[in-house]
Design an enzyme around this catalytic site. Structure first.
Site, PDB file in Angstrom:
ATOM      1  N   GLY A  36       0.837  -1.205   0.000  1.00 57.50           N
ATOM      2  CA  GLY A  36       0.000   0.000   0.000  1.00 57.50           C
ATOM      3  C   GLY A  36       0.864   1.244   0.000  1.00 57.50           C
ATOM      4  N   THR A  38       0.870   3.890   1.939  1.00 56.20           N
ATOM      5  CA  THR A  38       1.341   4.362   3.241  1.00 56.20           C
ATOM      6  C   THR A  38       2.514   3.513   3.733  1.00 56.20           C
ATOM      7  OG1 THR A  38      -1.001   4.821   3.648  1.00 56.20           O
ATOM      8  CG2 THR A  38       0.516   5.206   5.477  1.00 56.20           C
ATOM      9  N   ALA A  94      -3.710   0.120   6.297  1.00 53.79           N
ATOM     10  CA  ALA A  94      -5.044  -0.474   6.412  1.00 53.79           C
ATOM     11  C   ALA A  94      -5.992   0.339   5.546  1.00 53.79           C
ATOM     12  CB  ALA A  94      -5.520  -0.462   7.858  1.00 53.79           C
ATOM     13  N   ASP A  95      -7.088  -0.289   5.167  1.00 43.85           N
ATOM     14  CA  ASP A  95      -8.094   0.425   4.372  1.00 43.85           C
ATOM     15  C   ASP A  95      -9.161   1.050   5.256  1.00 43.85           C
ATOM     16  OD1 ASP A  95      -6.900  -0.345   1.881  1.00 43.85           O
ATOM     17  OD2 ASP A  95      -7.575  -2.369   2.367  1.00 43.85           O
ATOM     18  N   GLU A 114      -0.146 -10.576   4.252  1.00 39.94           N
ATOM     19  CA  GLU A 114      -0.127  -9.584   5.333  1.00 39.94           C
ATOM     20  C   GLU A 114      -0.649 -10.197   6.627  1.00 39.94           C
ATOM     21  OE1 GLU A 114      -0.523  -5.414   2.832  1.00 39.94           O
ATOM     22  OE2 GLU A 114      -2.355  -6.398   3.483  1.00 39.94           O
ATOM     23  N   LYS A 132      -8.991   7.026   7.146  1.00 37.66           N
ATOM     24  CA  LYS A 132      -9.228   5.579   7.278  1.00 37.66           C
ATOM     25  C   LYS A 132     -10.050   5.223   8.520  1.00 37.66           C
ATOM     26  CE  LYS A 132      -6.564   4.516   3.726  1.00 37.66           C
ATOM     27  NZ  LYS A 132      -5.251   3.948   3.880  1.00 37.66           N
TER      28      LYS A 132
HETATM   29  C1  A5P Z   1      -2.715  -4.058   1.063  1.00 42.25           C
HETATM   30  O1  A5P Z   1      -3.089  -5.347   0.732  1.00 42.25           O
HETATM   31  C2  A5P Z   1      -3.725  -3.402   1.959  1.00 42.25           C
HETATM   32  O2  A5P Z   1      -4.018  -4.219   3.043  1.00 42.25           O
HETATM   33  C3  A5P Z   1      -3.179  -2.054   2.384  1.00 42.25           C
HETATM   34  O3  A5P Z   1      -2.803  -2.060   3.727  1.00 42.25           O
HETATM   35  C4  A5P Z   1      -4.174  -1.000   2.107  1.00 42.25           C
HETATM   36  O4  A5P Z   1      -4.668  -1.109   0.806  1.00 42.25           O
HETATM   37  C5  A5P Z   1      -3.645   0.403   2.417  1.00 42.25           C
HETATM   38  O5  A5P Z   1      -3.145   1.036   1.286  1.00 42.25           O
HETATM   39  P1  A5P Z   1      -2.930   2.615   1.238  1.00 42.25           P
HETATM   40  O6  A5P Z   1      -1.904   2.888   2.274  1.00 42.25           O
HETATM   41  O7  A5P Z   1      -2.432   2.854  -0.161  1.00 42.25           O
HETATM   42  O8  A5P Z   1      -4.239   3.242   1.500  1.00 42.25           O
END
Ligand code: A5P
Length: 253
Positions: A36, A38, A94-95, A114, A132
């Site tokens: 992701g 972040t 995390a989303d 993960e 988030k």
């Molecule tokens: C990856 O598989 C996800 O679990 C990520 O943690 C999530 O999509 C966070 O991504 P961003 O930091 O780009 O929002």
């Protein structure tokens, strides 16, 4: 330098959270890395510190093949859970984050690895920007579910029977998105998930469903980048889902 609130971008909020989490890394650690935008800021920061000699003697477990290649290209030594079955500290994004500090993850498609890395980690530090945070899981995003391609339509029907509106995830070319494990992902919109634990056990119990994006009791600490500064949300009890080999005992890591 002082920034007025309006000048702080989401990118900056993510970066502040990422840099804070990276400060918790100590020489000698096995560090877990998530996917992701972040978490990648944390990886970049870690690479910078290593390059400058301000950090040393760490190895990283990446939670996707792509991330592993990228981390290596930045000069971070990578290892595997085979070599290091216990991870000292994992930094991941995390989303969606609920008030109980449970998560939805998996928009990046790396949910299974993960979760395996989180489960092997003494500490799971989640870095997010304030967008988030949500009042309840499912408010912001669907729950990704990784399923074996074999008989997948029967899993789709099962997911619908649990109340999901489903969407098979595709890549840019319109083909089914295939995970590092060779599986598919179905994004499941359950609306607001009233009982995340019950939903998680219904998904865990189904053969053919390999993983889901509900991370319940995995988190040690959440670092939130907000316009008013960093907020640290710490979990008072050590997470139940991680590093315990036998869930019925309380082995101290
Ligand atoms: C990856 O598989 C996800 O679990 C990520 O943690 C999530 O999509 C966070 O991504 P961003 O930091 O780009 O929002």
């Amino acid at each position: 330098m002082h920034h007025s609130f309006a000048e702080i971008s989401t990118e900056d909020l993510k970066r502040h959270a990422a840099e804070h989490a990276v400060r918790e890394i100590r020489p000698g650690m096995v560090v877990g890395l998530g996917e992701g935008t972040t978490a990648r800021l944390a990886v970049r920061r870690l690479a910078e510190l290593l390059q400058r000699g301000e950090m040393y003697d760490i190895v990283a477990v990446a939670s996707s093949r792509r991330l592993e290649r990228w981390a290596r290209a930045l000069g971070i030594s990578t290892t595997t859970l085979q070599e290091h079955p216990v991870v000292d500290l994992t930094i991941d994004g995390a989303d969606e984050v609920s008030p109980a500090l449970n998560l939805i993850k998996g928009r990046g498609g790396a949910l299974l690895r993960e979760k395996i890395v989180a489960q092997a980690s003494r500490r799971e530090v989640i870095i997010v920007d304030e967008t988030k945070l949500s009042p309840a899981l499912g408010t912001r995003c669907p729950v990704p579910v990784e399923i074996l391609p074999f008989g997948w339509r029967s899993q789709a029907a099962y997911l619908e029977s649990l109340g999901a509106r489903i969407n098979v995830r595709r890549n840019g070319r319109g083909d089914n998105r295939i995970t590092d494990q060779g599986n598919m992902i179905i994004d499941c919109d359950f609306g607001v998930v009233d009982k995340p634990r019950t939903l998680a056990s219904n998904l865990d119990a189904r053969a053919g469903i390999v993983a889901h994006g509900l991370f319940i009791d995995f988190v040690s600490e959440i670092v939130v980048g907000t316009h008013d500064g960093l907020r640290i949300l710490a979990v008072p009890q050590p997470p139940k889902a991680s590093t315990q080999l036998n869930p019925n005992t309380s082995i101290k890591a």
